[in-house]
Design a protein around this motif. Structure first.
Motif, PDB file in Angstrom:
ATOM      1  N   GLY A  96       0.809  -1.157  -0.162  1.00  0.00           N
ATOM      2  CA  GLY A  96       0.627  -0.146  -0.148  1.00  0.00           C
ATOM      3  C   GLY A  96       0.468   1.592  -0.253  1.00  0.00           C
ATOM      4  O   GLY A  96       0.100   2.433  -0.148  1.00  0.00           O
ATOM      5  N   VAL A 123       3.792  13.123  -5.353  1.00  0.00           N
ATOM      6  CA  VAL A 123       2.701  14.349  -4.402  1.00  0.00           C
ATOM      7  C   VAL A 123       1.940  14.419  -5.248  1.00  0.00           C
ATOM      8  O   VAL A 123       0.999  14.973  -5.560  1.00  0.00           O
ATOM      9  CB  VAL A 123       3.319  15.665  -4.948  1.00  0.00           C
ATOM     10  N   GLY A 124       0.642  13.132  -5.743  1.00  0.00           N
ATOM     11  CA  GLY A 124      -0.228  12.867  -6.266  1.00  0.00           C
ATOM     12  C   GLY A 124      -0.216  11.684  -6.876  1.00  0.00           C
ATOM     13  O   GLY A 124       0.491  10.652  -6.841  1.00  0.00           O
TER      14      GLY A 124
HETATM   15  N1  LIG Z   1      -2.074  11.241  -3.000  1.00  0.00           N
HETATM   16  C1  LIG Z   1      -1.461  10.317  -2.825  1.00  0.00           C
HETATM   17  N2  LIG Z   1      -1.865   8.951  -3.288  1.00  0.00           N
HETATM   18  C2  LIG Z   1      -0.679   8.199  -4.168  1.00  0.00           C
HETATM   19  C3  LIG Z   1       0.586   8.584  -4.259  1.00  0.00           C
HETATM   20  N3  LIG Z   1       1.358   7.103  -4.808  1.00  0.00           N
HETATM   21  C4  LIG Z   1       0.213   6.180  -4.082  1.00  0.00           C
HETATM   22  N4  LIG Z   1      -0.615   6.781  -4.073  1.00  0.00           N
HETATM   23  C5  LIG Z   1      -2.152   5.975  -3.639  1.00  0.00           C
HETATM   24  O1  LIG Z   1      -2.424   4.750  -2.842  1.00  0.00           O
HETATM   25  C6  LIG Z   1      -2.432   3.774  -3.073  1.00  0.00           C
HETATM   26  C7  LIG Z   1      -2.026   2.810  -2.954  1.00  0.00           C
HETATM   27  O2  LIG Z   1      -0.677   2.749  -3.534  1.00  0.00           O
HETATM   28  P1  LIG Z   1      -0.229   1.365  -4.679  1.00  0.00           P
HETATM   29  O3  LIG Z   1       0.402   2.032  -5.802  1.00  0.00           O
HETATM   30  O4  LIG Z   1      -1.164   0.502  -5.044  1.00  0.00           O
HETATM   31  O5  LIG Z   1       0.591   0.897  -3.721  1.00  0.00           O
HETATM   32  P2  LIG Z   1       1.439  -0.843  -3.751  1.00  0.00           P
HETATM   33  O6  LIG Z   1       2.654  -0.132  -2.664  1.00  0.00           O
HETATM   34  O7  LIG Z   1       1.506  -1.183  -5.482  1.00  0.00           O
HETATM   35  O8  LIG Z   1       0.010  -1.515  -3.231  1.00  0.00           O
HETATM   36  P3  LIG Z   1       0.658  -3.633  -3.544  1.00  0.00           P
HETATM   37  O9  LIG Z   1       0.971  -3.576  -4.592  1.00  0.00           O
HETATM   38  O10 LIG Z   1      -1.181  -3.341  -2.090  1.00  0.00           O
HETATM   39  O11 LIG Z   1       1.231  -3.294  -2.069  1.00  0.00           O
HETATM   40  C8  LIG Z   1      -3.431   4.182  -4.285  1.00  0.00           C
HETATM   41  O12 LIG Z   1      -4.722   4.292  -3.404  1.00  0.00           O
HETATM   42  C9  LIG Z   1      -2.350   5.529  -4.984  1.00  0.00           C
HETATM   43  O13 LIG Z   1      -3.748   6.206  -5.550  1.00  0.00           O
HETATM   44  C10 LIG Z   1       0.989   9.833  -4.221  1.00  0.00           C
HETATM   45  O14 LIG Z   1       1.867  10.408  -4.578  1.00  0.00           O
HETATM   46  N5  LIG Z   1       0.165  10.763  -3.767  1.00  0.00           N
END
Ligand SMILES: Nc1nc2c(ncn2[C@@H]2O[C@H](COP(=O)(O)OP(=O)(O)OP(=O)(O)O)[C@@H](O)[C@H]2O)c(=O)[nH]1
Ligand SMILES: [Mg+2]
Length: 290
Positions: A96, A267-268
């Motif tokens: 996550g 940043v998003g």
């Molecule tokens: N606001 C914001 N949200 C982000 C950013 N990077 C990722 N997210 C959000 O964080 C959540 C998790 O992102 P993922 O890319 O699925 O994370 P992951 O580490 O691959 O997660 P797993 O595969 O479940 O381990 C998503 O809803 C993304 O949109 C960021 O820089 N800013």
């Protein structure tokens, strides 16, 4: 460290009554900001020193002093890509934190610079993880190498390197699982992936391991990072979700404790929401100068 940290530091520095309660408040603020007790005492001592030495101390003098104390702890690493070789970026992190999103952002960044990019779906632990990466690959117009969910992540990486080389690709971005049956299993899997990249003869200069840290994670970010660093020697950190309530102090501590520089900042949620990390604006915003 909440975004409000800089503002609180600034307003505390606006007080010109440097008695014991002032320093207590300063130390409390620095501790709450996740700077750790050692650095907190160091900064507090420096402020005491400056108060003794300099009359008509301004708020800015104090902000700059804290910034100077923090500067040696923050390092930058902007990865360079060798156009004439296959470069491999392993993207790691607990579940996550934003690994998959960050991979998509990095793919877009380097594709826009003219590099040919391939994604490797080595998070085989969760079926949806492969689909998620595939959606990004389709949208971005980059290639993806995948196998069935539950398959060996090491085998995915092995295949991905073979096929990326055959196509003359320049950058392979490897998505990894952040979640496993247990910590030992995760560490073992990562070490195996690392070994496969090495066995495939990827030059260490072209192989970088990044740990994604959720910027809103406080002190436990350090224990997470330590586990990954021990399992698979990391090269740099990526700060995700820096647009949310960022814990700047904790991030400084993680980088400093493990001796790791910072490469990118998310940043998003959009593909364009990725910046190269720069120490100066980071420190300025931390102490309320920006
Ligand atoms: N606001 C914001 N949200 C982000 C950013 N990077 C990722 N997210 C959000 O964080 C959540 C998790 O992102 P993922 O890319 O699925 O994370 P992951 O580490 O691959 O997660 P797993 O595969 O479940 O381990 C998503 O809803 C993304 O949109 C960021 O820089 N800013
Ligand atoms: Mg993911």
């Amino acid at each position: 460290m909440a975004k409000g940290f800089g503002a609180r530091l600034k307003s505390l520095f606006g007080i010109k009554r440097f008695d014991e309660s002032y320093f207590e408040e300063l130390e409390e603020l620095l501790i709450e900001g996740d700077l750790g007790s050692k650095l907190t005492m160091q900064i507090s001592d420096e402020v005491r020193d400056l108060v003794r030495k300099k009359k008509d101390l301004t708020t800015k003098d104090l902000q700059l002093l804290v910034k100077e104390q923090l500067r040696p702890m923050v390092h930058t690493f902007h990865p360079a890509i060798d156009r004439n070789a296959l470069n491999v970026f392993l993207i790691l992190g607990v579940n996550g934190v934003g690994k998959t999103t960050t991979i998509a952002k990095i793919a877009r960044l380097y594709k826009a610079q003219g590099y040919s990019v391939t994604l490797a779906a080595a998070d085989t632990f969760r079926a949806a993880a492969i689909d998620q990466l595939e959606v990004h690959a389709d949208r971005l117009g980059v290639r993806i190498v995948k196998q069935e969910s539950g398959s060996d992540p090491g085998a995915v990486v092995f295949d991905a390197i073979t096929s990326a080389r055959a196509r003359g690709d320049q950058l392979l971005l490897v998505d990894t699982a952040g979640r496993m049956h247990n910590k030992e299993h995760l560490v073992r899997e990562l070490a195996k992936i690392d070994k496969i990249v090495q066995t495939k003869g990827v030059d260490p200069a072209h192989y970088k391991k990044f740990l994604v840290i959720d910027s809103t994670t406080g002190q436990n970010g350090l224990s997470q990072a330590t586990i990954f660093h021990q399992a698979i020697r990391l090269d740099a950190l990526i700060l995700s979700k820096y647009d949310s309530l960022a814990k700047g102090g904790a991030l400084i501590q993680i980088g400093d404790s493990l001796g790791l520089p910072i490469s990118f900042v998310g940043v998003g949620e959009k593909y364009g929401d990725l910046e190269l990390f720069e120490a100066e604006p980071f420190l300025d915003s931390l102490v309320g100068l920006a």
